[in-house]
Enzyme design. Structure first.
Site, PDB file in Angstrom:
ATOM      1  N   THR A   1      -8.948   6.095  -1.692  1.00  0.00           N
ATOM      2  CA  THR A   1     -10.341   5.696  -1.915  1.00  0.00           C
ATOM      3  C   THR A   1     -11.290   6.856  -1.633  1.00  0.00           C
ATOM      4  O   THR A   1     -12.435   6.826  -2.071  1.00  0.00           O
ATOM      5  CB  THR A   1     -10.733   4.490  -1.038  1.00  0.00           C
ATOM      6  OG1 THR A   1     -10.433   4.786   0.334  1.00  0.00           O
ATOM      7  CG2 THR A   1      -9.985   3.242  -1.467  1.00  0.00           C
TER       8      THR A   1
ATOM      9  N   LYS B   1     -15.077   7.997  -3.264  1.00  0.00           N
ATOM     10  CA  LYS B   1     -16.269   8.317  -2.471  1.00  0.00           C
ATOM     11  C   LYS B   1     -16.832   9.681  -2.842  1.00  0.00           C
ATOM     12  O   LYS B   1     -18.047   9.852  -2.964  1.00  0.00           O
ATOM     13  CB  LYS B   1     -15.926   8.261  -0.983  1.00  0.00           C
ATOM     14  CG  LYS B   1     -15.537   6.879  -0.481  1.00  0.00           C
ATOM     15  CD  LYS B   1     -14.794   6.950   0.841  1.00  0.00           C
ATOM     16  CE  LYS B   1     -14.127   5.628   1.170  1.00  0.00           C
ATOM     17  NZ  LYS B   1     -13.106   5.738   2.207  1.00  0.00           N
TER      18      LYS B   1
ATOM     19  N   HIS C   1       0.794  -1.224   0.000  1.00  0.00           N
ATOM     20  CA  HIS C   1       0.000   0.000   0.000  1.00  0.00           C
ATOM     21  C   HIS C   1       0.828   1.275   0.000  1.00  0.00           C
ATOM     22  O   HIS C   1       0.250   2.358   0.135  1.00  0.00           O
ATOM     23  CB  HIS C   1      -0.925   0.031   1.221  1.00  0.00           C
ATOM     24  CG  HIS C   1      -2.102  -0.883   1.115  1.00  0.00           C
ATOM     25  ND1 HIS C   1      -3.285  -0.532   0.497  1.00  0.00           N
ATOM     26  CD2 HIS C   1      -2.274  -2.150   1.560  1.00  0.00           C
ATOM     27  CE1 HIS C   1      -4.135  -1.549   0.568  1.00  0.00           C
ATOM     28  NE2 HIS C   1      -3.554  -2.531   1.200  1.00  0.00           N
TER      29      HIS C   1
ATOM     30  N   LYS D   1      -8.695  13.622   4.808  1.00  0.00           N
ATOM     31  CA  LYS D   1      -7.817  12.458   4.755  1.00  0.00           C
ATOM     32  C   LYS D   1      -6.728  12.599   5.810  1.00  0.00           C
ATOM     33  O   LYS D   1      -6.591  13.659   6.424  1.00  0.00           O
ATOM     34  CB  LYS D   1      -7.186  12.303   3.373  1.00  0.00           C
ATOM     35  CG  LYS D   1      -6.439  13.537   2.875  1.00  0.00           C
ATOM     36  CD  LYS D   1      -5.899  13.330   1.470  1.00  0.00           C
ATOM     37  CE  LYS D   1      -6.996  13.355   0.422  1.00  0.00           C
ATOM     38  NZ  LYS D   1      -7.129  12.115  -0.299  1.00  0.00           N
ATOM     39  N   ARG D   2      -5.992  11.522   6.031  1.00  0.00           N
ATOM     40  CA  ARG D   2      -4.889  11.539   6.982  1.00  0.00           C
ATOM     41  C   ARG D   2      -3.955  12.701   6.666  1.00  0.00           C
ATOM     42  O   ARG D   2      -3.663  12.970   5.505  1.00  0.00           O
ATOM     43  CB  ARG D   2      -4.138  10.207   6.894  1.00  0.00           C
ATOM     44  CG  ARG D   2      -2.952  10.059   7.813  1.00  0.00           C
ATOM     45  CD  ARG D   2      -2.487   8.590   7.836  1.00  0.00           C
ATOM     46  NE  ARG D   2      -2.178   8.095   6.507  1.00  0.00           N
ATOM     47  CZ  ARG D   2      -0.970   8.123   5.951  1.00  0.00           C
ATOM     48  NH1 ARG D   2       0.051   8.666   6.612  1.00  0.00           N
ATOM     49  NH2 ARG D   2      -0.763   7.611   4.756  1.00  0.00           N
TER      50      ARG D   2
END
Length: 818
Positions: free
Chosen positions: A661, A665, A363, A554-555
């Site tokens: 991802t 979304k 990843h 997001k992170r």
């Protein structure tokens, strides 16, 4: 309206009410005048749990009787989201449950909101795992998950004075009706000790792991309900428990704290996700945590396999194990240990079974994220595994030496052991060598993987490498998160899209239809108003529903470039207050967590919050610009943020994001993407059409070239007045709120520090494309048509498609329909 048939479940409104009344009275012990909203929510979950467990047991019986191959997904995290609403939707019981909730004085949505997100994950890795489990169950695939039952998870994020504050996330898993404790199937996990050689019953010298300490892994099963209620698979989560509660001898000697110290130390293993590893003790805990997951999962898998087949020789024919990133890479050594030491297989047979059983998903391309463990630490904590890893490496190096006698560089790079001080075990190499399949998660990511850290293994084993582009489950991210848009779609094209997302293509002819556009706009408006209420409550900021909602959620990491977005906010602010420019109304929304020890990411959060406060309180802005950092990002917050977005920020430096991802979304919910050619952005742009995507920035190849040729951000700073003004403003302390120099490290990193993630190099193009997006948003119905086209063409990115690819190409499993 319910969207699936519920025949065979034997549940209607009256049955639910009766079950809830029974749970309230006889399980929770509540009198009618004591019942709270939490009690009603728990009673509803308990009532639903009974048919869910029935289906789960029927599913397991069906899978065992078929004796077909099963897949097991090992992941250090699962970002599941709330469970009650997902189960109700997938069972098709929304209407019945709403009526039952109302019978006890509550709306169903109030019960949903009462549930706390399970704190078992952090970001995209954990959310992907959750989507995969949903798709496996919906597709009736024999696939189950293994993880850790964290008491506190990562952390609950609070913002105080603009700073991220980490607090324990007490999600109260012990109080969850969806966790089924299975103490009868607890497993021992051995640690420390040494390896001794003794003769076995045949007189052969064999290694024995002796003088160990051990803890128990206690399993909890969380049912995973597939859409339609035909299949309920299992996510098994293990909690660490000490062998004994306390040492009676020490206790009797009067040292009461020391008597329970061992229990405290061992049970820390499942306290938090990703414990800080800046110290040696933290590193040791992280290693033990990863081994705990692997050991518990494999013991459980092998126990089930042995019970059914009485042999492990057919393990690879009946079992597929997927390693979700490098955290479970110790599975290679642990499976070898079990096959060699417990089942007495010879080395060659054990190695053949191990490779044929295991598959590895990578990843990340970031070198610092490709885990390495020091040889000394591993030898102290799991000595037998280190011995096995050395033997695997010895045989591998001998083979390569024979095939490539003059390629010493190849042997050095592919070795499982990295020489140096200290020596380290390369976990990604272990995973690639010990698996029959190695996949990336987007086309670009897979290509880069084969050119960068995986290049040598790709040269040696090209047949192992493949791509499986990530996906998301539309049941969670559209049907559940965006009910108004979901209803509009179902009313227009039917409900087939819920299990076949490619059916959204049928919306294309409606993209230009005025009535459909108006209904689409109304759904978006409703979602924005819901988010406005949440932001007002949590941040004290009032957003304008007519403004463009520009969202980055997001992170927090430098390569994801929240900083680039913050620079655009500063630029817009300066244009308004210093230049007197009349800009179109815009609302910036940020959300995400930084790792606790990541100084620069936390400083960027502080900058975003302080810039936002300046923008929101400056009377010269006049409300045209608004900004907020919404704290504690998790699934339930994403379900509010994402449906409300107009513009989706997917702006990572090209070549750094594996897939993403969130990009999928946002597009599924009708947001336009502003993004680079990175990760799955490339495939999304190809799918939705270049004209429906705001592209900017350098490509991955151009990033490599610019760095290789000597990128100089200081020159850009001196030559570009716009960039210079922004950087000078940061240096000036204008946003520091009395703490002069606080943000100088950010400005320094962008200029003298080399601008590692090329924010300045991409800035001009980024600002131009964002400006075009703003103009288009206020330009009429064409924006709406293009947003609808994003929804209509995003069907490829369903996790159902991804799981079908894993099942066919890697796991070799097939559906077992109910």
């Amino acid at each position: 309206m319910d969207t699936v048939e519920t025949e065979g479940l034997g549940i209607d409104e009256q049955a639910l009410i009766a079950g809830m009344d029974n749970a309230l009275r006889y399980v929770l012990g509540r009198r009618p005048d004591e019942i709270s909203r939490k009690d009603v929510r728990r009673a509803l979950a308990m009532t639903l749990r009974r048919p869910v467990i029935d289906i789960m047991q029927r599913t397991e019986d069906r899978q065992e009787q078929a004796a077909t191959k099963q897949a097991f997904y090992l992941s250090i995290e699962y970002l599941l989201g709330r469970t009650l609403d997902n189960a109700i939707i997938n069972l098709g019981l929304t209407d019945a449950c709403r009526a039952a909730a109302q019978a006890f004085g509550y709306e169903l949505e109030q019960l949903y909101d009462d549930e706390t997100d399970p704190s078992l994950g952090n970001g995209g890795l954990g959310r992907l795992a959750a989507c995969f489990l949903d798709s496996l169950a919906t597709l009736n695939m024999p696939g189950h998950g293994y993880g850790i039952n964290y008491e506190f998870g990562l952390f609950r994020q609070a913002i105080q004075n603009g700073l991220q504050i980490e607090m324990p996330d007490r999600w109260m898993h012990a109080d969850s009706p969806w966790l089924i404790r299975r103490s009868d199937q607890a497993v021992p996990v051995l640690l420390y000790g040494r390896v001794d050689y003794r003769a076995d019953h045949a007189g052969n010298k064999r290694p024995y792991w002796v003088d160990c300490r051990w803890l128990m892994g206690v399993p909890y099963d969380m049912p995973v309900v597939g859409y339609g209620g035909r299949t309920v698979n299992r996510l098994r989560l293990f909690e660490a428990k000490a062998q004994d509660d306390f040492d009676m001898a020490i206790f009797n000697a009067g040292d009461y704290v020391a008597a329970v110290q061992s229990r405290i130390n061992f049970e820390t293993v499942s306290k938090v996700l990703y414990p800080e590893d800046a110290t040696e003790a933290g590193k040791e805990l992280r290693l033990i945590q990863e081994y705990f997951l692997v050991s518990c999962a494999l013991q459980d898998i092998l126990r089930r396999h042995w019970k059914q087949y009485g042999t492990v020789s057919n393990l690879a024919e009946k079992t597929a194990i997927q390693l979700n990133d490098t955290h479970p890479a110790l599975t290679v050594a642990e499976l070898m240990r079990a096959l060699l030491d417990v089942h007495s297989l010879n080395w060659d047979e054990a190695w053949e079974i191990t490779q044929a059983t295991l598959a590895y998903t990578n990843h990340t391309l970031l070198p610092e994220a490709l885990e390495k463990w020091s040889v000394d630490l591993m030898g102290r904590v799991i000595p037998r595994h280190l011995q096995i890893i050395y033997e695997i490496n010895h045989r591998f190096m001998q083979d390569l030496q024979g095939r490539f006698p003059n390629r010493h560089d190849l042997l050095s790079r592919t070795s499982l052991i990295e020489e140096g001080m200290p020596k380290q075990v390369r976990m990604a190499n272990l995973a690639m060598l010990g698996s029959h399949s190695v996949n990336g998660v987007a086309k670009l990511h897979s290509e880069l993987q084969q050119r960068t850290f995986g290049a040598d293994y790709y040269e040696l084993f090209p047949e192992r490498f493949n791509n499986k582009t990530n996906g998301i489950t539309q049941r969670r991210w559209l049907l559940k998160a965006n009910p108004k848009l979901a209803a509009l779609i179902t009313d227009s094209i039917g409900k087939g899209w819920i299990t076949d997302l490619e059916r959204l293509r049928e919306l294309e002819p409606l993209a230009g239809d005025k009535a459909f556009q108006q209904a689409f706009i109304a759904a978006k408006r409703s979602n924005k108003e819901k988010l406005i209420g949440l932001v007002k409550t949590r941040c004290g900021v009032e957003m304008d529903p007519d403004s463009l909602f520009d969202v980055q959620a997001k992170r927090i990491h430098e390569y994801k470039r929240q900083l680039l977005n913050a620079l655009s906010l500063i630029d817009a602010y300066l244009r308004v207050v210093d230049d007197g420019e009349d800009v179109a109304p815009r609302s910036w929304l940020f959300a995400g967590k930084s790792a606790p020890g990541y100084y620069m990411a936390k400083l960027i959060i502080k900058l975003i919050n302080d810039v936002a406060e300046t923008v929101n309180t400056d009377p010269k802005v006049g409300g045209r610009l608004r900004a907020a950092f919404v704290p504690d990002y998790k699934v339930s917050l994403a379900e509010v943020l994402i449906p409300a977005a107009n513009l989706s920020e997917q702006i990572s430096t090209a070549g750094f994001e594996a897939s993403g991802t969130g990009n999928m979304k946002f597009a599924l919910n009708g947001a336009m993407t502003l993004g680079t050619l990175d990760g799955a952005n490339i495939e999304i742009r190809d799918a939705v059409g270049a004209e429906n995507f705001y592209l900017f920035g350098l490509t991955a190849q151009e990033v490599e070239t610019k760095k290789r040729e000597g990128y100089d951000p200081w020159t850009m700073y001196r030559s570009d007045p716009r960039i210079k003004r922004i950087i000078d403003t940061i240096w000036s302390g204008r946003f520091c709120r009395g703490h002069a120099g606080m943000f100088s490290p950010i400005a320094d990193a962008l200029t003298h520090g080399g601008d590692r993630y090329l924010c300045l190099a991409d800035f001009e193009d980024y600002i131009a494309q964002k400006g075009q997006a703003v103009a288009d948003y206020y330009g009429g119905s064409e924006w709406t048509r293009r947003a609808i086209m994003n929804v209509a063409r995003i069907g490829y990115f369903s996790s159902d498609r991804t799981i079908r690819e894993y099942a066919a190409d890697i796991w070799k499993i097939a559906p077992q329909a109910g």
